[in-house]
Motif scaffolding. Structure first.
Motif, mmCIF file in Angstrom:
data_model
loop_
_atom_site.group_PDB
_atom_site.id
_atom_site.type_symbol
_atom_site.label_atom_id
_atom_site.label_comp_id
_atom_site.label_asym_id
_atom_site.label_seq_id
_atom_site.Cartn_x
_atom_site.Cartn_y
_atom_site.Cartn_z
ATOM 1 N N GLN A 278 64.354 37.831 51.640
ATOM 2 C CA GLN A 278 64.634 37.754 50.205
ATOM 3 C C GLN A 278 65.220 36.388 49.841
ATOM 4 O OE1 GLN A 278 63.919 39.641 47.676
ATOM 5 N NE2 GLN A 278 63.067 41.380 48.786
ATOM 6 N N SER B 272 62.331 33.815 50.109
ATOM 7 C CA SER B 272 61.291 33.929 49.083
ATOM 8 C C SER B 272 61.780 33.592 47.686
ATOM 9 C CB SER B 272 60.677 35.332 49.091
ATOM 10 O OG SER B 272 61.626 36.316 48.729
ATOM 11 N N ALA B 273 63.073 33.355 47.527
ATOM 12 C CA ALA B 273 63.557 32.826 46.245
ATOM 13 C C ALA B 273 62.942 31.455 45.989
ATOM 14 C CB ALA B 273 65.081 32.730 46.253
ATOM 15 N N GLU C 41 57.612 43.303 49.473
ATOM 16 C CA GLU C 41 58.985 43.156 48.967
ATOM 17 C C GLU C 41 59.239 41.779 48.372
ATOM 18 O OE1 GLU C 41 61.120 45.839 52.486
ATOM 19 O OE2 GLU C 41 61.076 43.645 52.588
ATOM 20 N N ASN C 42 58.644 40.774 48.990
ATOM 21 C CA ASN C 42 58.933 39.391 48.607
ATOM 22 C C ASN C 42 57.845 38.762 47.748
ATOM 23 O OD1 ASN C 42 61.500 38.596 50.261
ATOM 24 N ND2 ASN C 42 60.219 39.775 51.656
ATOM 25 N N GLN C 43 56.750 39.508 47.517
ATOM 26 C CA GLN C 43 55.622 38.982 46.750
ATOM 27 C C GLN C 43 55.259 37.580 47.261
ATOM 28 O OE1 GLN C 43 57.503 39.624 42.831
ATOM 29 N NE2 GLN C 43 55.843 41.052 42.392
ATOM 30 N N ARG D 48 53.964 37.357 40.675
ATOM 31 C CA ARG D 48 55.372 37.384 40.287
ATOM 32 C C ARG D 48 55.549 37.378 38.775
ATOM 33 N NH1 ARG D 48 58.131 33.277 44.817
ATOM 34 N NH2 ARG D 48 57.663 34.616 46.643
ATOM 35 N N LYS E 291 61.513 40.291 41.140
ATOM 36 C CA LYS E 291 62.722 39.554 41.492
ATOM 37 C C LYS E 291 63.723 39.478 40.342
ATOM 38 C CE LYS E 291 60.968 36.806 45.314
ATOM 39 N NZ LYS E 291 62.024 37.280 46.246
ATOM 40 N N LYS E 292 63.254 39.559 39.120
ATOM 41 C CA LYS E 292 64.160 39.500 37.967
ATOM 42 C C LYS E 292 65.071 40.719 37.900
ATOM 43 C CE LYS E 292 61.276 36.557 35.049
ATOM 44 N NZ LYS E 292 60.527 36.461 33.770
ATOM 45 N N ARG F 115 66.428 42.171 40.566
ATOM 46 C CA ARG F 115 67.375 42.190 41.684
ATOM 47 C C ARG F 115 68.796 41.962 41.165
ATOM 48 N NH1 ARG F 115 66.171 42.204 46.728
ATOM 49 N NH2 ARG F 115 67.956 40.907 47.289
ATOM 50 N N GLU G 183 71.820 40.618 42.664
ATOM 51 C CA GLU G 183 72.364 39.931 43.827
ATOM 52 C C GLU G 183 73.879 40.088 43.953
ATOM 53 O OE1 GLU G 183 70.514 38.726 46.071
ATOM 54 O OE2 GLU G 183 68.565 38.539 45.089
#
Length: 270
Positions: A154, A157-158, A187-189, A243, A249-250, A252, A254
């Motif tokens: 994760q 992949s950012a 998961e990470n596209q 994405r 991811k938006k 998530r 963190e």
């Protein structure tokens, strides 16, 4: 972009023979217009814990791939072991390197030594997650046992759209390998380009299953257990479209993940 996966049967602890075999792979990859060729973990030695033997010529191992990248005008990812001084105790690192135009321009140290296989007795873990621009994409990289730790993927992949994994993953746990690779892609596209060795080494059996997965978990190479060169295409724009259309991811959280602890609710709670 054309990616080659060098699913190699590594000669156990025989650097010279493995150099000859690796050069054959490189020549074949070049003939097939491969732009990035990826070899398994500890490419020229196999996953050996006889570190005094396998690291005595580590600089020669690195130079070989640097020279191959220059001669054949191809980017090469390879693995090698090397000594490192830690607090007066002689330890070693398990490396992944990207050679291009005659030099190494990215070098990653395996974060998670495989203690179940005694790797932790000889090798210490790295401290950095790395990535680098390559062609029109960002490339991240991990080694073997790292696959079991999704948090680092994760983080990578950012920035990364293509994540490479090199391994010596035995046949006894190959179902885990297949499932985890696909999961990491979804998961990470991101594209996951994973190269495992085949054959026998150090008393363990390996059956390949190297693969290129797309950002939706689609397998882009054929399943193969024999020594072979597998080739697939990577399109970083496809990652970006995936994405954008499904912005996973938006969502998530963190900060929550960093500070959260598991709350144990008593069995008699009302």
């Amino acid at each position: 972009m054309r990616i080659g996966l060098a699913q190699m049967d590594i000669f156990w602890e025989n650097v010279q023979k493995n150099m000859e075999k690796a050069e054959d792979f490189i020549k074949k990859a070049k003939e097939n217009q491969v732009e990035l060729l990826i070899f398994p973990e500890m490419t020229l030695t196999g996953f050996s814990m006889h570190v005094e033997k396998t690291t005595k010529d580590w600089q020669q191992q690195v130079h070989f791939f640097e020279e191959m990248s220059r001669q054949h005008e191809i980017s090469i990812i390879f693995g090698y072991p090397a000594p490192v001084g830690i607090s007066g105790q002689k330890m070693y690192h398990n490396h992944l390197a990207l050679a291009e135009h005659g030099r190494v321009r990215m070098d990653y140290t395996k974060l998670h030594p495989f203690t179940f296989g005694q790797e932790g007795e000889c090798f210490s873990g790295g401290e950095e997650i790395v990535c680098t621009p390559w062609k029109d994409t960002m490339l991240g990289a991990f080694i073997c046992y790292d696959l079991r730790f999704p948090e680092i993927f994760q983080i990578s992949s950012a920035k990364s759209e293509l994540i490479v994994l090199i391994a010596n993953w035995p046949v006894s746990r190959i179902d885990d390998w297949d499932c985890l690779l696909k999961a990491r892609a979804i998961e990470n596209q991101a594209y996951i380009a994973a190269v495992n060795r085949t054959g026998e080494g150090g008393g363990l059996l390996y059956n390949g299953h190297s693969a290129l997965y797309g950002p939706r978990g689609e397998r882009l190479t054929t399943l193969c257990q024999e020594e072979s060169l597998l080739i697939g295409e990577v399109d970083p724009e496809y990652v970006r479209r995936c994405r954008d259309v499904f912005p996973l991811k938006k969502d998530r959280r963190e900060e929550l993940y960093r500070k959260s602890r598991v709350q144990v609710v008593p069995a008699d709670a009302r």
